[in-house]
Motif scaffolding. Structure first.
Motif, PDB file in Angstrom:
ATOM      1  N   TRP A   1       3.295   2.409 -18.840  1.00  0.00           N
ATOM      2  CA  TRP A   1       3.427   3.650 -18.058  1.00  0.00           C
ATOM      3  C   TRP A   1       4.507   3.515 -16.994  1.00  0.00           C
ATOM      4  N   ILE A   2       4.537   2.387 -16.299  1.00  0.00           N
ATOM      5  CA  ILE A   2       5.542   2.167 -15.257  1.00  0.00           C
ATOM      6  C   ILE A   2       6.946   2.260 -15.829  1.00  0.00           C
ATOM      7  N   LYS A   3       7.172   1.608 -16.969  1.00  0.00           N
ATOM      8  CA  LYS A   3       8.519   1.545 -17.545  1.00  0.00           C
ATOM      9  C   LYS A   3       8.937   2.859 -18.205  1.00  0.00           C
TER      10      LYS A   3
ATOM     11  N   ASN B   1       9.783   8.152 -16.431  1.00  0.00           N
ATOM     12  CA  ASN B   1      10.640   9.346 -16.480  1.00  0.00           C
ATOM     13  C   ASN B   1      11.354   9.496 -17.813  1.00  0.00           C
ATOM     14  N   GLN B   2      10.732   9.040 -18.878  1.00  0.00           N
ATOM     15  CA  GLN B   2      11.418   9.039 -20.168  1.00  0.00           C
ATOM     16  C   GLN B   2      11.410  10.397 -20.865  1.00  0.00           C
ATOM     17  N   ASN B   3      10.474  11.291 -20.511  1.00  0.00           N
ATOM     18  CA  ASN B   3      10.478  12.621 -21.113  1.00  0.00           C
ATOM     19  C   ASN B   3      11.726  13.391 -20.705  1.00  0.00           C
ATOM     20  N   GLU B   4      12.209  14.232 -21.600  1.00  0.00           N
ATOM     21  CA  GLU B   4      13.462  14.944 -21.347  1.00  0.00           C
ATOM     22  C   GLU B   4      13.378  15.838 -20.118  1.00  0.00           C
ATOM     23  N   GLU B   5      12.189  16.342 -19.808  1.00  0.00           N
ATOM     24  CA  GLU B   5      12.061  17.201 -18.626  1.00  0.00           C
ATOM     25  C   GLU B   5      12.345  16.439 -17.330  1.00  0.00           C
ATOM     26  N   TYR B   6      12.324  15.109 -17.404  1.00  0.00           N
ATOM     27  CA  TYR B   6      12.603  14.279 -16.239  1.00  0.00           C
ATOM     28  C   TYR B   6      13.953  13.562 -16.359  1.00  0.00           C
ATOM     29  N   ALA B   7      14.883  14.194 -17.051  1.00  0.00           N
ATOM     30  CA  ALA B   7      16.211  13.593 -17.262  1.00  0.00           C
ATOM     31  C   ALA B   7      16.915  13.319 -15.942  1.00  0.00           C
ATOM     32  N   LEU B   8      16.798  14.226 -14.988  1.00  0.00           N
ATOM     33  CA  LEU B   8      17.457  14.034 -13.695  1.00  0.00           C
ATOM     34  C   LEU B   8      16.769  12.931 -12.902  1.00  0.00           C
ATOM     35  N   HIS B   9      15.456  12.862 -12.984  1.00  0.00           N
ATOM     36  CA  HIS B   9      14.723  11.759 -12.342  1.00  0.00           C
ATOM     37  C   HIS B   9      15.228  10.423 -12.884  1.00  0.00           C
ATOM     38  N   ARG B  10      15.378  10.357 -14.199  1.00  0.00           N
ATOM     39  CA  ARG B  10      15.816   9.118 -14.854  1.00  0.00           C
ATOM     40  C   ARG B  10      17.227   8.738 -14.413  1.00  0.00           C
ATOM     41  N   ALA B  11      18.103   9.713 -14.328  1.00  0.00           N
ATOM     42  CA  ALA B  11      19.486   9.445 -13.922  1.00  0.00           C
ATOM     43  C   ALA B  11      19.570   8.988 -12.471  1.00  0.00           C
ATOM     44  N   CYS B  12      18.767   9.593 -11.605  1.00  0.00           N
ATOM     45  CA  CYS B  12      18.822   9.278 -10.173  1.00  0.00           C
ATOM     46  C   CYS B  12      18.113   7.975  -9.825  1.00  0.00           C
ATOM     47  N   SER B  13      17.173   7.557 -10.655  1.00  0.00           N
ATOM     48  CA  SER B  13      16.423   6.343 -10.367  1.00  0.00           C
ATOM     49  C   SER B  13      16.978   5.121 -11.080  1.00  0.00           C
TER      50      SER B  13
ATOM     51  N   LYS C   1       0.787  -1.232   0.000  1.00  0.00           N
ATOM     52  CA  LYS C   1       0.000   0.000   0.000  1.00  0.00           C
ATOM     53  C   LYS C   1       0.818   1.280   0.000  1.00  0.00           C
ATOM     54  N   LYS C   2       2.074   1.229   0.488  1.00  0.00           N
ATOM     55  CA  LYS C   2       2.925   2.419   0.520  1.00  0.00           C
ATOM     56  C   LYS C   2       3.896   2.488  -0.656  1.00  0.00           C
ATOM     57  N   LEU C   3       3.875   1.480  -1.513  1.00  0.00           N
ATOM     58  CA  LEU C   3       4.832   1.434  -2.619  1.00  0.00           C
ATOM     59  C   LEU C   3       4.518   2.510  -3.650  1.00  0.00           C
ATOM     60  N   ILE C   4       5.390   3.498  -3.763  1.00  0.00           N
ATOM     61  CA  ILE C   4       5.193   4.605  -4.692  1.00  0.00           C
ATOM     62  C   ILE C   4       6.277   4.646  -5.766  1.00  0.00           C
ATOM     63  N   ILE C   5       7.446   4.055  -5.479  1.00  0.00           N
ATOM     64  CA  ILE C   5       8.546   4.040  -6.439  1.00  0.00           C
ATOM     65  C   ILE C   5       8.802   2.608  -6.899  1.00  0.00           C
ATOM     66  N   LEU C   6       8.684   2.392  -8.206  1.00  0.00           N
ATOM     67  CA  LEU C   6       9.049   1.107  -8.807  1.00  0.00           C
ATOM     68  C   LEU C   6       9.806   1.406 -10.086  1.00  0.00           C
ATOM     69  N   ASN C   7      11.114   1.221 -10.032  1.00  0.00           N
ATOM     70  CA  ASN C   7      11.939   1.492 -11.215  1.00  0.00           C
ATOM     71  C   ASN C   7      12.241   0.175 -11.921  1.00  0.00           C
ATOM     72  N   VAL C   8      11.806   0.077 -13.179  1.00  0.00           N
ATOM     73  CA  VAL C   8      11.893  -1.171 -13.933  1.00  0.00           C
ATOM     74  C   VAL C   8      12.616  -0.935 -15.259  1.00  0.00           C
TER      75      VAL C   8
ATOM     76  N   GLY D   1       4.700  12.840  -8.160  1.00  0.00           N
ATOM     77  CA  GLY D   1       5.126  13.640  -7.021  1.00  0.00           C
ATOM     78  C   GLY D   1       6.480  13.289  -6.435  1.00  0.00           C
ATOM     79  N   ILE D   2       7.320  12.555  -7.189  1.00  0.00           N
ATOM     80  CA  ILE D   2       8.634  12.154  -6.700  1.00  0.00           C
ATOM     81  C   ILE D   2       9.710  13.050  -7.296  1.00  0.00           C
ATOM     82  N   THR D   3      10.645  13.483  -6.466  1.00  0.00           N
ATOM     83  CA  THR D   3      11.744  14.328  -6.910  1.00  0.00           C
ATOM     84  C   THR D   3      12.995  13.488  -7.160  1.00  0.00           C
ATOM     85  N   PRO D   4      13.956  14.006  -7.949  1.00  0.00           N
ATOM     86  CA  PRO D   4      15.234  13.308  -8.114  1.00  0.00           C
ATOM     87  C   PRO D   4      15.939  13.071  -6.784  1.00  0.00           C
TER      88      PRO D   4
END
Length: 207
Positions: free
Chosen positions: A129-131, A134-146, A80-87, A174-177
């Motif tokens: 959607w899960i995979k 963070n693929q959009n360029e505006e989320y480049a830092l999210h992608r690098a950090c995750s 129920k608390k799982l908000i981050i799943l990087n695949v 709502g998740i930040t890098p």
């Protein structure tokens, strides 16, 4: 291999740090580990069977290594608390991998309640959607950090380009890098050092 049911109903387990020799986790291995908060998977993990982490209600994030090729159905159902799943992109996802989780609740997919489990029916769309979170360029830092292996130089270059505020930019759930780095068990990136370097470089440019 971690065999079927190995830690099932071990409700006091809080931390799991998996040996890198583990390649497969069989069904229900950590089912109903209600107190489980932190998991660092094997770097060589190839598969997660059905319902492995289902009902791990304290688990907030999971980072799947690039070696993993399959996550079967209901693997994280009821977390129920799982908000981050990087695949990784090549990893095949089964049916309702994240049903009744904070992640699916934060999405735009419609859900319905049945037997206490939040079910959704757009399975292929959800998995895509899960995979591609963070693929959009505006989320480049999210992608690098995750990512499975965050690289300091890449993170630093993106911060230099986009500014320090990029560490606090929220993605669609709502998740930040900065949060990704904090939660990522595979990360060896010193965020403070990157901030200091950025400030010193900016001061040098001003001077």
């Amino acid at each position: 291999m971690i065999p079927r049911d190995t830690f099932r109903w071990c409700m006091n387990v809080k931390v799991v740090i998996m040996a890198d020799t583990v390649k497969e986790i069989e069904e229900w291995a950590f089912h109903n580990c209600y107190s489980l908060e932190f998991v660092r998977l094997s770097r060589n993990l190839e598969g997660i069977a059905s319902s492995v982490f289902s009902e791990c209600r304290s688990l907030t994030s999971i980072f799947i290594p690039s070696s993993c090729r399959l996550i079967e159905h209901f693997a994280f159902k009821g977390c129920k608390k799982l908000i981050i799943l990087n695949v990784p992109q090549h990893c095949q996802l089964g049916v309702q991998v994240v049903s009744d989780t904070a992640l699916i609740a934060a999405s735009s997919f419609e859900t319905t309640s049945a037997g206490g489990a939040g079910l959704y029916y757009e399975n292929e769309e959800v998995n895509t959607w899960i995979k591609n979170m963070n693929q959009n360029e505006e989320y480049a830092l999210h992608r690098a950090c995750s990512s499975f292996n965050p690289i300091t130089e890449i993170v630093s270059e993106i911060v230099k380009r986009d500014g320090l505020q990029s560490f606090k930019k929220e993605n669609e759930i709502g998740i930040t890098p900065a949060k990704y780095l904090e939660e990522n068990p595979f990360a060896d990136v010193d965020q403070v050092a990157i901030v200091k370097k950025y400030i010193l470089e900016m001061m040098g440019e001003i001077m």
